[in-house]
Design a protein around this motif. Structure first.
Motif, PDB file in Angstrom:
ATOM      1  N   VAL A  94       4.288  -3.567   2.451  1.00 25.61           N
ATOM      2  CA  VAL A  94       4.148  -4.345   1.217  1.00 25.61           C
ATOM      3  C   VAL A  94       2.672  -4.515   0.866  1.00 25.61           C
ATOM      4  CG1 VAL A  94       4.538  -6.602   0.154  1.00 25.61           C
ATOM      5  CG2 VAL A  94       6.358  -5.512   1.479  1.00 25.61           C
ATOM      6  N   ARG A  95       1.843  -4.815   1.868  1.00 20.29           N
ATOM      7  CA  ARG A  95       0.394  -4.961   1.608  1.00 20.29           C
ATOM      8  C   ARG A  95      -0.188  -3.649   1.086  1.00 20.29           C
ATOM      9  NH1 ARG A  95       0.797  -8.640   5.813  1.00 20.29           N
ATOM     10  NH2 ARG A  95       0.571  -7.139   7.508  1.00 20.29           N
ATOM     11  N   GLN A  96       0.251  -2.540   1.659  1.00 19.10           N
ATOM     12  CA  GLN A  96      -0.241  -1.234   1.222  1.00 19.10           C
ATOM     13  C   GLN A  96       0.166  -0.947  -0.227  1.00 19.10           C
ATOM     14  OE1 GLN A  96       1.374   2.453   3.033  1.00 19.10           O
ATOM     15  NE2 GLN A  96      -0.720   2.752   3.774  1.00 19.10           N
ATOM     16  N   ILE A  97       1.397  -1.272  -0.561  1.00 17.35           N
ATOM     17  CA  ILE A  97       1.876  -1.073  -1.936  1.00 17.35           C
ATOM     18  C   ILE A  97       1.062  -1.926  -2.898  1.00 17.35           C
ATOM     19  CG2 ILE A  97       3.816  -1.473  -3.519  1.00 17.35           C
ATOM     20  CD1 ILE A  97       5.649  -0.717  -1.094  1.00 17.35           C
ATOM     21  N   ARG A  98       0.863  -3.189  -2.556  1.00 21.67           N
ATOM     22  CA  ARG A  98       0.065  -4.081  -3.415  1.00 21.67           C
ATOM     23  C   ARG A  98      -1.351  -3.553  -3.613  1.00 21.67           C
ATOM     24  NH1 ARG A  98       1.551  -9.808  -0.718  1.00 21.67           N
ATOM     25  NH2 ARG A  98       3.629 -10.036  -1.591  1.00 21.67           N
ATOM     26  N   LYS A  99      -1.961  -3.092  -2.526  1.00 19.56           N
ATOM     27  CA  LYS A  99      -3.331  -2.573  -2.599  1.00 19.56           C
ATOM     28  C   LYS A  99      -3.403  -1.378  -3.544  1.00 19.56           C
ATOM     29  CE  LYS A  99      -6.962  -0.648   0.316  1.00 19.56           C
ATOM     30  NZ  LYS A  99      -7.311  -0.198   1.667  1.00 19.56           N
ATOM     31  N   LYS A 100      -2.463  -0.458  -3.392  1.00 17.32           N
ATOM     32  CA  LYS A 100      -2.459   0.735  -4.242  1.00 17.32           C
ATOM     33  C   LYS A 100      -2.130   0.377  -5.687  1.00 17.32           C
ATOM     34  CE  LYS A 100      -1.864   4.162  -0.691  1.00 17.32           C
ATOM     35  NZ  LYS A 100      -3.264   4.525  -0.686  1.00 17.32           N
ATOM     36  N   MET A 101      -1.233  -0.592  -5.872  1.00 20.80           N
ATOM     37  CA  MET A 101      -0.932  -1.062  -7.232  1.00 20.80           C
ATOM     38  C   MET A 101      -2.200  -1.610  -7.882  1.00 20.80           C
ATOM     39  SD  MET A 101       2.353  -0.934  -8.320  1.00 20.80           S
ATOM     40  CE  MET A 101       2.492  -2.291  -9.449  1.00 20.80           C
ATOM     41  N   ASP A 102      -2.956  -2.410  -7.151  1.00 13.68           N
ATOM     42  CA  ASP A 102      -4.205  -2.975  -7.674  1.00 13.68           C
ATOM     43  C   ASP A 102      -5.211  -1.879  -8.016  1.00 13.68           C
ATOM     44  OD1 ASP A 102      -3.201  -5.538  -7.467  1.00 13.68           O
ATOM     45  OD2 ASP A 102      -4.227  -5.976  -5.563  1.00 13.68           O
TER      46      ASP A 102
ATOM     47  N   LYS B  70       6.193  -0.220 -14.214  1.00 13.48           N
ATOM     48  CA  LYS B  70       7.084   0.834 -13.714  1.00 13.48           C
ATOM     49  C   LYS B  70       6.323   2.133 -13.477  1.00 13.48           C
ATOM     50  CE  LYS B  70      11.402  -0.814 -15.683  1.00 13.48           C
ATOM     51  NZ  LYS B  70      12.501  -0.519 -16.599  1.00 13.48           N
ATOM     52  N   ASP B  71       5.407   2.432 -14.390  1.00  8.63           N
ATOM     53  CA  ASP B  71       4.605   3.641 -14.226  1.00  8.63           C
ATOM     54  C   ASP B  71       3.660   3.512 -13.035  1.00  8.63           C
ATOM     55  OD1 ASP B  71       5.799   4.925 -16.392  1.00  8.63           O
ATOM     56  OD2 ASP B  71       4.380   4.048 -17.806  1.00  8.63           O
ATOM     57  N   LEU B  72       3.091   2.322 -12.850  1.00  5.75           N
ATOM     58  CA  LEU B  72       2.233   2.089 -11.686  1.00  5.75           C
ATOM     59  C   LEU B  72       3.019   2.285 -10.395  1.00  5.75           C
ATOM     60  CD1 LEU B  72       0.230  -1.089 -12.790  1.00  5.75           C
ATOM     61  CD2 LEU B  72      -0.652   1.238 -12.575  1.00  5.75           C
ATOM     62  N   LEU B  73       4.233   1.727 -10.360  1.00  7.47           N
ATOM     63  CA  LEU B  73       5.085   1.884  -9.180  1.00  7.47           C
ATOM     64  C   LEU B  73       5.418   3.356  -8.934  1.00  7.47           C
ATOM     65  CD1 LEU B  73       7.471  -1.172  -9.494  1.00  7.47           C
ATOM     66  CD2 LEU B  73       5.870  -0.716  -7.628  1.00  7.47           C
ATOM     67  N   ALA B  74       5.656   4.092  -9.999  1.00  9.25           N
ATOM     68  CA  ALA B  74       5.949   5.522  -9.862  1.00  9.25           C
ATOM     69  C   ALA B  74       4.738   6.253  -9.288  1.00  9.25           C
ATOM     70  CB  ALA B  74       6.345   6.119 -11.210  1.00  9.25           C
ATOM     71  N   MET B  75       3.551   5.906  -9.752  1.00  9.01           N
ATOM     72  CA  MET B  75       2.335   6.547  -9.259  1.00  9.01           C
ATOM     73  C   MET B  75       2.100   6.218  -7.785  1.00  9.01           C
ATOM     74  SD  MET B  75       0.206   5.785 -12.747  1.00  9.01           S
ATOM     75  CE  MET B  75      -1.432   6.180 -12.222  1.00  9.01           C
ATOM     76  N   VAL B  76       2.316   4.956  -7.414  1.00  9.01           N
ATOM     77  CA  VAL B  76       2.161   4.540  -6.018  1.00  9.01           C
ATOM     78  C   VAL B  76       3.188   5.248  -5.141  1.00  9.01           C
ATOM     79  CG1 VAL B  76       2.398   2.584  -4.433  1.00  9.01           C
ATOM     80  CG2 VAL B  76       1.084   2.321  -6.541  1.00  9.01           C
ATOM     81  N   THR B  77       4.420   5.301  -5.605  1.00 10.97           N
ATOM     82  CA  THR B  77       5.483   5.980  -4.864  1.00 10.97           C
ATOM     83  C   THR B  77       5.131   7.437  -4.626  1.00 10.97           C
ATOM     84  OG1 THR B  77       7.133   4.504  -5.811  1.00 10.97           O
ATOM     85  CG2 THR B  77       7.933   6.565  -4.868  1.00 10.97           C
ATOM     86  N   PHE B  78       4.655   8.098  -5.664  1.00 10.92           N
ATOM     87  CA  PHE B  78       4.277   9.500  -5.538  1.00 10.92           C
ATOM     88  C   PHE B  78       3.153   9.668  -4.521  1.00 10.92           C
ATOM     89  CE2 PHE B  78       1.542  13.045  -6.790  1.00 10.92           C
ATOM     90  CZ  PHE B  78       2.425  14.094  -6.626  1.00 10.92           C
ATOM     91  N   GLN B  79       2.109   8.845  -4.626  1.00 13.24           N
ATOM     92  CA  GLN B  79       0.968   8.957  -3.719  1.00 13.24           C
ATOM     93  C   GLN B  79       1.388   8.723  -2.265  1.00 13.24           C
ATOM     94  OE1 GLN B  79      -2.291   6.265  -4.405  1.00 13.24           O
ATOM     95  NE2 GLN B  79      -3.542   7.197  -2.812  1.00 13.24           N
ATOM     96  N   LEU B  80       2.176   7.680  -2.030  1.00  6.73           N
ATOM     97  CA  LEU B  80       2.614   7.385  -0.666  1.00  6.73           C
ATOM     98  C   LEU B  80       3.538   8.479  -0.121  1.00  6.73           C
ATOM     99  CD1 LEU B  80       3.171   3.526  -0.895  1.00  6.73           C
ATOM    100  CD2 LEU B  80       1.288   4.742   0.225  1.00  6.73           C
ATOM    101  N   SER B  81       4.357   9.060  -0.984  1.00  8.43           N
ATOM    102  CA  SER B  81       5.242  10.152  -0.547  1.00  8.43           C
ATOM    103  C   SER B  81       4.436  11.382  -0.160  1.00  8.43           C
ATOM    104  CB  SER B  81       6.232  10.516  -1.651  1.00  8.43           C
ATOM    105  OG  SER B  81       7.130   9.462  -1.848  1.00  8.43           O
ATOM    106  N   VAL B  82       3.416  11.714  -0.936  1.00  5.27           N
ATOM    107  CA  VAL B  82       2.558  12.854  -0.611  1.00  5.27           C
ATOM    108  C   VAL B  82       1.873  12.616   0.736  1.00  5.27           C
ATOM    109  CG1 VAL B  82       0.445  14.079  -1.271  1.00  5.27           C
ATOM    110  CG2 VAL B  82       2.212  13.644  -2.981  1.00  5.27           C
ATOM    111  N   GLU B  83       1.326  11.415   0.928  1.00 15.11           N
ATOM    112  CA  GLU B  83       0.669  11.086   2.187  1.00 15.11           C
ATOM    113  C   GLU B  83       1.652  11.174   3.360  1.00 15.11           C
ATOM    114  OE1 GLU B  83      -1.216   7.271   1.669  1.00 15.11           O
ATOM    115  OE2 GLU B  83      -2.545   8.045   0.107  1.00 15.11           O
ATOM    116  N   ASN B  84       2.865  10.693   3.148  1.00 11.08           N
ATOM    117  CA  ASN B  84       3.891  10.747   4.193  1.00 11.08           C
ATOM    118  C   ASN B  84       4.243  12.193   4.558  1.00 11.08           C
ATOM    119  OD1 ASN B  84       5.888   9.539   5.937  1.00 11.08           O
ATOM    120  ND2 ASN B  84       7.411  10.221   4.462  1.00 11.08           N
TER     121      ASN B  84
END
Length: 96
Positions: free
Chosen positions: A32-40, A52-66
């Motif tokens: 959750v902290r990581q998501i908040r940080k990336k959202m910010d 919603k677009d920010l969440l999509a961008m964060v989701t994409f970035q975290l998925s690529v990293e994973n």
């Protein structure tokens, strides 16, 4: 014994109740902290973008990293090579 319990996390201004194993609480809260940080980070860069677009961008970035981490931690080539060498060694020892 069921070692699951309910935690409440807030993501993008919305609270979610999540039932998790006690052993995973620290990881869940860190996520959750990581998501908040990336959202910010994205919010500062793209101030006019919808949540919603920010969440999509964060989701994409975290998925690529994973996925990169999964590839990096893939031990199957090593396991296959070890098995191949073991088979050769056993074959050699049988011939002796």
């Amino acid at each position: 014994m069921d070692d699951k319990f309910l935690i409440h996390v807030e993501i993008a201004g919305k609270s979610y109740g999540i039932r998790i194993d006690r052993s995973e609480e620290q990881v869940a809260r860190e996520a959750v902290r990581q998501i908040r940080k990336k959202m910010d980070q994205y919010r500062k860069k793209y101030s006019e973008v919808d949540v919603k677009d920010l969440l999509a961008m964060v989701t994409f970035q975290l998925s690529v990293e994973n996925l990169k981490l999964e590839d990096k931690n893939d031990t199957s080539p090593f396991t296959e090579k070890i098995q191949e060498l073991t088979d050769k060694l056993e074959s050699y020892l049988k011939d002796k």
